[in-house]
Design an enzyme around this catalytic site. Structure first.
Site, PDB file in Angstrom:
ATOM      1  N   GLU A   1       0.835  -1.210   0.000  1.00  0.00           N
ATOM      2  CA  GLU A   1       0.000   0.000   0.000  1.00  0.00           C
ATOM      3  C   GLU A   1       0.866   1.255   0.000  1.00  0.00           C
ATOM      4  O   GLU A   1       1.843   1.310   0.744  1.00  0.00           O
ATOM      5  CB  GLU A   1      -0.879  -0.003   1.275  1.00  0.00           C
ATOM      6  CG  GLU A   1      -1.747  -1.245   1.379  1.00  0.00           C
ATOM      7  CD  GLU A   1      -2.204  -1.545   2.807  1.00  0.00           C
ATOM      8  OE1 GLU A   1      -2.266  -0.615   3.634  1.00  0.00           O
ATOM      9  OE2 GLU A   1      -2.489  -2.723   3.098  1.00  0.00           O
TER      10      GLU A   1
ATOM     11  N   LYS B   1       2.354   4.623   1.086  1.00  0.00           N
ATOM     12  CA  LYS B   1       2.368   5.241   2.410  1.00  0.00           C
ATOM     13  C   LYS B   1       2.141   6.741   2.229  1.00  0.00           C
ATOM     14  O   LYS B   1       3.070   7.475   1.894  1.00  0.00           O
ATOM     15  CB  LYS B   1       3.688   4.957   3.121  1.00  0.00           C
ATOM     16  CG  LYS B   1       3.725   5.483   4.543  1.00  0.00           C
ATOM     17  CD  LYS B   1       4.941   4.931   5.269  1.00  0.00           C
ATOM     18  CE  LYS B   1       4.952   5.340   6.726  1.00  0.00           C
ATOM     19  NZ  LYS B   1       5.007   6.784   6.949  1.00  0.00           N
TER      20      LYS B   1
ATOM     21  N   ARG C   1      -4.057  10.211  16.461  1.00  0.00           N
ATOM     22  CA  ARG C   1      -3.170   9.163  16.961  1.00  0.00           C
ATOM     23  C   ARG C   1      -2.610   9.512  18.338  1.00  0.00           C
ATOM     24  O   ARG C   1      -2.487   8.660  19.198  1.00  0.00           O
ATOM     25  CB  ARG C   1      -2.024   8.956  15.970  1.00  0.00           C
ATOM     26  CG  ARG C   1      -1.019   7.952  16.427  1.00  0.00           C
ATOM     27  CD  ARG C   1       0.030   7.709  15.362  1.00  0.00           C
ATOM     28  NE  ARG C   1       0.946   6.685  15.793  1.00  0.00           N
ATOM     29  CZ  ARG C   1       2.042   6.900  16.496  1.00  0.00           C
ATOM     30  NH1 ARG C   1       2.349   8.136  16.823  1.00  0.00           N
ATOM     31  NH2 ARG C   1       2.820   5.922  16.869  1.00  0.00           N
TER      32      ARG C   1
ATOM     33  N   LYS D   1       2.574  -5.327   4.163  1.00  0.00           N
ATOM     34  CA  LYS D   1       1.984  -6.030   5.308  1.00  0.00           C
ATOM     35  C   LYS D   1       1.817  -7.501   4.949  1.00  0.00           C
ATOM     36  O   LYS D   1       1.415  -7.800   3.817  1.00  0.00           O
ATOM     37  CB  LYS D   1       0.587  -5.471   5.619  1.00  0.00           C
ATOM     38  CG  LYS D   1       0.591  -3.999   5.984  1.00  0.00           C
ATOM     39  CD  LYS D   1      -0.818  -3.456   6.144  1.00  0.00           C
ATOM     40  CE  LYS D   1      -0.758  -1.956   6.407  1.00  0.00           C
ATOM     41  NZ  LYS D   1      -2.069  -1.316   6.299  1.00  0.00           N
TER      42      LYS D   1
ATOM     43  N   CYS E   1      28.606  14.014  36.204  1.00  0.00           N
ATOM     44  CA  CYS E   1      28.815  14.791  34.970  1.00  0.00           C
ATOM     45  C   CYS E   1      27.532  15.548  34.662  1.00  0.00           C
ATOM     46  O   CYS E   1      26.448  14.958  34.618  1.00  0.00           O
ATOM     47  CB  CYS E   1      29.172  13.844  33.820  1.00  0.00           C
ATOM     48  SG  CYS E   1      29.209  14.639  32.200  1.00  0.00           S
TER      49      CYS E   1
HETATM   50  S1  IVH Z   1      -0.612   0.638   8.893  1.00  0.00           S
HETATM   51  C1  IVH Z   1       0.647  -0.837  13.096  1.00  0.00           C
HETATM   52  N1  IVH Z   1      -0.919   1.406   6.434  1.00  0.00           N
HETATM   53  O1  IVH Z   1       2.325   5.372   8.533  1.00  0.00           O
HETATM   54  C2  IVH Z   1       0.654  -0.319  11.706  1.00  0.00           C
HETATM   55  N2  IVH Z   1       0.019   2.967   7.953  1.00  0.00           N
HETATM   56  O2  IVH Z   1       4.621   4.724  10.605  1.00  0.00           O
HETATM   57  C3  IVH Z   1      -0.238   0.812  11.511  1.00  0.00           C
HETATM   58  N3  IVH Z   1       0.523   5.169   6.998  1.00  0.00           N
HETATM   59  O3  IVH Z   1       0.987   6.173  11.656  1.00  0.00           O
HETATM   60  C4  IVH Z   1      -0.108   1.544  10.281  1.00  0.00           C
HETATM   61  N4  IVH Z   1      -0.191   4.704   4.965  1.00  0.00           N
HETATM   62  O4  IVH Z   1       0.042   7.339   9.626  1.00  0.00           O
HETATM   63  C5  IVH Z   1      -0.489   1.754   7.650  1.00  0.00           C
HETATM   64  N5  IVH Z   1      -1.312   1.929   4.219  1.00  0.00           N
HETATM   65  C6  IVH Z   1      -0.880   2.290   5.429  1.00  0.00           C
HETATM   66  C7  IVH Z   1      -0.355   3.583   5.700  1.00  0.00           C
HETATM   67  C8  IVH Z   1       0.096   3.883   6.990  1.00  0.00           C
HETATM   68  C9  IVH Z   1       0.333   5.636   5.753  1.00  0.00           C
HETATM   69  C10 IVH Z   1       1.112   5.929   8.123  1.00  0.00           C
HETATM   70  C11 IVH Z   1       0.270   5.993   9.365  1.00  0.00           C
HETATM   71  C12 IVH Z   1       1.099   5.438  10.465  1.00  0.00           C
HETATM   72  C13 IVH Z   1       2.468   5.523   9.902  1.00  0.00           C
HETATM   73  C14 IVH Z   1       3.314   4.388  10.446  1.00  0.00           C
END
Ligand code: IVH
Length: 670
Positions: free
Chosen positions: A115, A117, A138, A283, A432
């Site tokens: 996906e 990002k 968040r 993922k 220190c």
């Molecule tokens: S999954 C536990 N999927 O990336 C995993 N995150 O560093 C949860 N993000 O805080 C995130 N696109 O803001 C996931 N397709 C996607 C994403 C995504 C952007 C961001 C999200 C998250 C950060 C993780």
């Protein structure tokens, strides 16, 4: 006041406001408190309402992106919103996959859900009975802010879902972002689209949020009642059917080679997309594998973010300063001419350590290339030696601690048979100044005692004022003196008092971590705390220097034991611990208290079939059992895998310990 003077006064205040907006939003370095900011804003608004002719397009009533009053209600996420580990190179990906195979102890074939990002702000939407009930930011991952009304202004977020198969209770998570073309229109207020989205979401008034066209793309779930989904891709499909926007570039890939190829392809088209992306998220597609893999302390084992290459820029090193860290490490930092890298003004870059300076021959006055990738600290990647002044001199790394003047050393690592790249101050701890201050900052940090009213800046200030010199001083503060300090008042002092009071209710794991003992990070602190359970047991252990007892814990080794021994060989550290004991109320958390393996201890020898040690250990712990790493009379079961160590079996037989197979363990676990 004559008109001219009024205008001058008004414009000065507007200029001030703009400056503080920039410091807050773009540089994340506010220099005034929220109330000072609000006061300034109020003054401007008052002038405007008294003299209508003053108002211009920079007025806080006209522009969005002005700071909100930050007073949203808090919300504890049912399932924490964690972040992702980053991968930059193909080796990082190979490592990621290898760890998955190791954890599962099996090379099962699995697919990846891939996906884009999106570089925005994550948000969580709780739906009950098919209606949007809470929209939450968040926050720190555990506690977010309720921004439901602001999120409701986003047209991509359905308020009600009419589909039959929509769960009764579900938390849907995704990214809030602004499209590049929309950002262009409001560019002057924000450093980048991400900041714009964040600023807009945190407006007190949802009508302000409405002014900036925000979007939402859904990508995962938090809590779900009766979760029956098998694959991430299946869930993404459902999201679409329910009316959420999902990324049209999501796809399924089968192996690292395919991931790398797709990454290359997607990176080249990232600038054609109408939103900012900073990488791809991979993922494990199978949700049952995801749940077996679980999480480390802050990221899932089943996902990784593969970042796009970093942004870089050339600039000049004005000076090299040496910072002394909590563990005494001397870190050289280059002070550089401020340069904008991907929307962030960079004026510091880490040079890592003495060896790095020598290897790259980095000198004051050099023109260097600085790289900044995501949250990684900006660093020097290359020196342009053609531009070097012919009179420039080698950088002499100090041999004495710049803070306390003590001798510094490079430790010899027995495992690698090499000297450490890092030089350290030999003063152990509170002798220190810099080490002390860094230790105090660590003590109050989120994962330690989490005293949010006492930020890093306040620690520095209180140190200078002799208010805090040791951790226990935090619990004996002179609040009258603080009240009289500039920038402090009745309310802020009360808030500080409250957050210090709250922090006293803590647990052993946090306390051990907060001491900042080298090699005792959050994971190890948890292992020790789970094992000793009570602070009194831990103190007893420390007083009798009985650290070898901890060697029993799976995960704690010689390095950690030596570090504990060195730390507590200093009487002062022992004193700190016992004074903290008097001040704090330590809760005993015995996790999974009443599982079927309560009070039972296990140890493994030999390779397990289809499951890793780590996973087996986590299953035992989930059922209240403990795992040990030595055969002793405390052990109840020795679990035998393939090619076990004969010596361990013999020892177990002598001590009359039950020896069981993996199958038998499975039966015990039901
Ligand atoms: S999954 C536990 N999927 O990336 C995993 N995150 O560093 C949860 N993000 O805080 C995130 N696109 O803001 C996931 N397709 C996607 C994403 C995504 C952007 C961001 C999200 C998250 C950060 C993780």
């Amino acid at each position: 006041m004559i008109k001219k003077e009024l205008i001058k006064n008004y414009n000065l205040k507007i200029k001030e406001l703009k400056k503080h907006n920039k410091l807050y939003y773009e540089l994340s370095k506010p220099i005034i408190t929220d109330s000072q900011y609000d006061f300034l804003k109020k003054e401007v608004l008052k002038l405007e309402s008294n003299y209508k002719f003053l108002k211009n397009k920079y007025s806080p009533s006209e522009t969005v992106g002005y700071k909100s009053s930050k007073s949203f209600d808090k919300f504890e996420h049912k399932v924490p919103m964690l972040s992702l580990s980053n991968a930059f190179y193909s080796d990082d990906l190979k490592n990621f996959e290898k760890k998955i195979y190791n954890y599962l102890n099996n090379k099962i074939k699995f697919e990846y859900s891939v996906e884009p990002k999106i570089d925005g702000i994550s948000a969580s939407l709780t739906y009950t009975n098919k209606k949007l009930k809470f929209g939450v930011s968040r926050g720190d991952g555990k506690i977010g802010e309720i921004i439901t009304e602001n999120l409701k202004t986003i047209k991509d977020i359905p308020i009600e879902i009419k589909k039959n198969d929509f769960p009764n209770e579900i938390e849907i998570r995704g990214e809030v972002f602004i499209k590049k073309k929309d950002f262009l229109k409001i560019q002057s207020n924000f450093a980048n689209p991400r900041n714009a989205a964040s600023g807009s979401l945190r407006q007190k008034d949802p009508n302000e949020t409405k002014k900036i066209p925000l979007n939402f793309i859904a990508y995962t779930f938090g809590y779900v009642e009766d979760n029956s989904y098998k694959y991430q891709s299946e869930f993404l499909k459902k999201l679409k059917e329910w009316g959420f926007k999902v990324n049209k570039d999501n796809k399924i890939l089968n192996n690292i080679d395919e991931l790398i190829n797709f990454h290359k392809h997607f990176e080249s088209k990232r600038y054609d997309l109408d939103y900012d992306v900073d990488g791809l998220v991979y993922k494990v597609n199978d949700l049952s594998l995801q749940s077996r893999l679980g999480f480390t302390s802050n990221a899932p084992r089943w996902a990784i973010a593969h970042k796009f290459s970093a942004d870089s820029a050339d600039t000049k090193i004005i000076n090299i300063e040496i910072q002394v860290g909590r563990t005494g490490a001397l870190t050289p930092v280059a002070k550089v001419s401020p340069v904008n890298i991907g929307g962030v003004v960079v004026s510091n870059a880490t040079l890592h350590n003495e060896d790095e300076i020598n290897r790259k021959d980095i000198r004051i006055g050099d023109i260097v290339k600085i790289e900044r990738a995501g949250d990684v600290i900006p660093h020097v990647i290359q020196v342009d030696k053609t531009k070097r002044d012919k009179n420039s001199k080698l950088f002499n790394f100090p041999k004495k601690c710049p803070s306390c003047g003590s001798r510094t050393t490079k430790e010899f690592n027995n495992a690698t048979k090499k000297y450490d790249a890092v030089r350290r101050c030999t003063n152990d701890g509170f002798g220190c100044e810099r080490i002390s201050i860094e230790k105090l900052k660590h003590f109050i940090s989120k994962e330690a005692l989490n005293i949010d009213g006492l930020g890093k800046k306040v620690i520095e200030k209180f140190w200078d004022l002799n208010l805090i010199k040791k951790p226990q001083d935090i619990f004996n503060l002179n609040y009258d003196k603080i009240k009289s300090l500039e920038g402090w008042g009745e309310t802020s002092v009360n808030n500080l008092k409250k957050s210090i009071e709250n922090s006293k209710n803590t647990n052993l794991e946090r306390l051990i971590f907060s001491l900042g003992i080298r090699h005792i990070g959050i994971e190890n602190a948890k292992l020790i705390s789970d094992n000793v359970k009570y602070l009194s047991t831990f103190i007893g252990l420390v007083k009798n220097k009985n650290f070898d007892k901890l060697l029993n814990i799976d995960g704690i080794g010689e390095t950690q034991i030596n570090s504990l021994r060195a730390y507590f060989s200093n009487q002062l550290n022992l004193k700190i611990l016992s004074e903290l004991n008097n001040k704090l109320k330590i809760r005993t958390i015995i996790s999974y208290k009443n599982g079927i393996l309560k009070n039972k201890t296990f140890m493994f020898t030999g390779k397990l079939d289809g499951i890793s040690r780590a996973e087996a250990k986590s299953m035992i712990e989930k059922n209240s059992g403990t795992t040990l790493s030595n055969v002793s009379k405390n052990l109840n079961y020795l679990v035998i895998g393939d090619k076990p160590t004969k010596r361990k079996i013999d020892q177990a037989k002598i001590l009359g310990i039950k020896i069981i197979s993996q199958e038998e363990l499975k039966k015990l676990l039901n």
